[in-house]
Design a protein around this motif. Structure first.
Motif, PDB file in Angstrom:
ATOM      1  N   ASN A   1       0.882  -1.162   0.000  1.00  0.00           N
ATOM      2  CA  ASN A   1       0.000   0.000   0.000  1.00  0.00           C
ATOM      3  C   ASN A   1       0.918   1.210   0.000  1.00  0.00           C
ATOM      4  O   ASN A   1       2.118   1.067  -0.156  1.00  0.00           O
ATOM      5  N   GLU A   2       0.394   2.361   0.194  1.00  0.00           N
ATOM      6  CA  GLU A   2       1.231   3.560   0.111  1.00  0.00           C
ATOM      7  C   GLU A   2       2.342   3.588   1.155  1.00  0.00           C
ATOM      8  O   GLU A   2       3.360   4.211   0.945  1.00  0.00           O
ATOM      9  N   GLY A   3       2.175   2.896   2.266  1.00  0.00           N
ATOM     10  CA  GLY A   3       3.153   3.004   3.340  1.00  0.00           C
ATOM     11  C   GLY A   3       4.011   1.788   3.583  1.00  0.00           C
ATOM     12  O   GLY A   3       4.872   1.813   4.443  1.00  0.00           O
ATOM     13  N   THR A   4       3.821   0.702   2.848  1.00  0.00           N
ATOM     14  CA  THR A   4       4.592  -0.512   3.080  1.00  0.00           C
ATOM     15  C   THR A   4       5.372  -0.875   1.824  1.00  0.00           C
ATOM     16  O   THR A   4       4.803  -0.988   0.756  1.00  0.00           O
ATOM     17  N   ARG A   5       6.684  -1.056   2.007  1.00  0.00           N
ATOM     18  CA  ARG A   5       7.540  -1.448   0.882  1.00  0.00           C
ATOM     19  C   ARG A   5       8.262  -2.731   1.247  1.00  0.00           C
ATOM     20  O   ARG A   5       8.848  -2.838   2.323  1.00  0.00           O
ATOM     21  N   ILE A   6       8.214  -3.694   0.346  1.00  0.00           N
ATOM     22  CA  ILE A   6       8.864  -4.978   0.564  1.00  0.00           C
ATOM     23  C   ILE A   6       9.878  -5.179  -0.547  1.00  0.00           C
ATOM     24  O   ILE A   6       9.553  -5.033  -1.719  1.00  0.00           O
TER      25      ILE A   6
ATOM     26  N   GLY B   1       5.841   3.066   6.286  1.00  0.00           N
ATOM     27  CA  GLY B   1       5.864   4.520   6.318  1.00  0.00           C
ATOM     28  C   GLY B   1       6.706   5.089   5.194  1.00  0.00           C
ATOM     29  O   GLY B   1       7.315   4.364   4.406  1.00  0.00           O
ATOM     30  N   ALA B   2       6.744   6.396   5.143  1.00  0.00           N
ATOM     31  CA  ALA B   2       7.516   7.096   4.113  1.00  0.00           C
ATOM     32  C   ALA B   2       9.003   6.820   4.313  1.00  0.00           C
ATOM     33  O   ALA B   2       9.457   6.655   5.448  1.00  0.00           O
ATOM     34  N   PRO B   3       9.777   6.756   3.226  1.00  0.00           N
ATOM     35  CA  PRO B   3      11.224   6.555   3.362  1.00  0.00           C
ATOM     36  C   PRO B   3      11.851   7.656   4.223  1.00  0.00           C
ATOM     37  O   PRO B   3      11.527   8.831   4.071  1.00  0.00           O
TER      38      PRO B   3
ATOM     39  N   ILE C   1      11.044   1.998  15.251  1.00  0.00           N
ATOM     40  CA  ILE C   1      11.292   0.932  14.283  1.00  0.00           C
ATOM     41  C   ILE C   1      10.457   1.201  13.042  1.00  0.00           C
ATOM     42  O   ILE C   1       9.244   1.406  13.126  1.00  0.00           O
ATOM     43  N   ILE C   2      11.134   1.215  11.887  1.00  0.00           N
ATOM     44  CA  ILE C   2      10.435   1.461  10.623  1.00  0.00           C
ATOM     45  C   ILE C   2      10.630   0.324   9.620  1.00  0.00           C
ATOM     46  O   ILE C   2      10.073   0.363   8.532  1.00  0.00           O
ATOM     47  N   GLY C   3      11.413  -0.689  10.015  1.00  0.00           N
ATOM     48  CA  GLY C   3      11.627  -1.783   9.082  1.00  0.00           C
ATOM     49  C   GLY C   3      12.361  -2.948   9.703  1.00  0.00           C
ATOM     50  O   GLY C   3      12.844  -2.879  10.837  1.00  0.00           O
ATOM     51  N   ILE C   4      12.424  -4.028   8.941  1.00  0.00           N
ATOM     52  CA  ILE C   4      13.115  -5.237   9.378  1.00  0.00           C
ATOM     53  C   ILE C   4      13.797  -5.867   8.174  1.00  0.00           C
ATOM     54  O   ILE C   4      13.293  -5.780   7.052  1.00  0.00           O
ATOM     55  N   GLY C   5      14.931  -6.489   8.412  1.00  0.00           N
ATOM     56  CA  GLY C   5      15.646  -7.217   7.381  1.00  0.00           C
ATOM     57  C   GLY C   5      15.890  -8.641   7.845  1.00  0.00           C
ATOM     58  O   GLY C   5      16.222  -8.866   9.011  1.00  0.00           O
TER      59      GLY C   5
END
Length: 71
Positions: free
Chosen positions: A9-14, A28-30, A53-57
């Protein structure tokens, strides 16, 4: 390098790098961020200004998900 990007969606990047078997998910936004290793092959990404926290790897993502089938 084989990199796949999916915008849920607009806020999730995979992002998934098939060659490295590395999955990253950002919400969220970059934003400028930094990574913090929390376990073997697991990194969380935090906003540089707020420490949220804004991401996970996840390294070896495919191997890890295959082993979940055994549980």
């Amino acid at each position: 390098m084989s990199l796949t990007q999916t915008n849920m969606n607009e806020g999730t990047r995979i992002y998934y790098d098939e060659e490295l078997d590395y999955l990253t998910i950002f919400v969220g936004a970059p934003k400028p961020n930094y990574g913090e290793d929390i376990a073997d092959g697991i990194t969380i990404f935090k906003d540089q200004q707020t420490d949220q926290i804004i991401g996970i790897g996840v390294q070896e993502f495919r191997e890890r998900t295959n082993s979940l089938k055994e549980i």
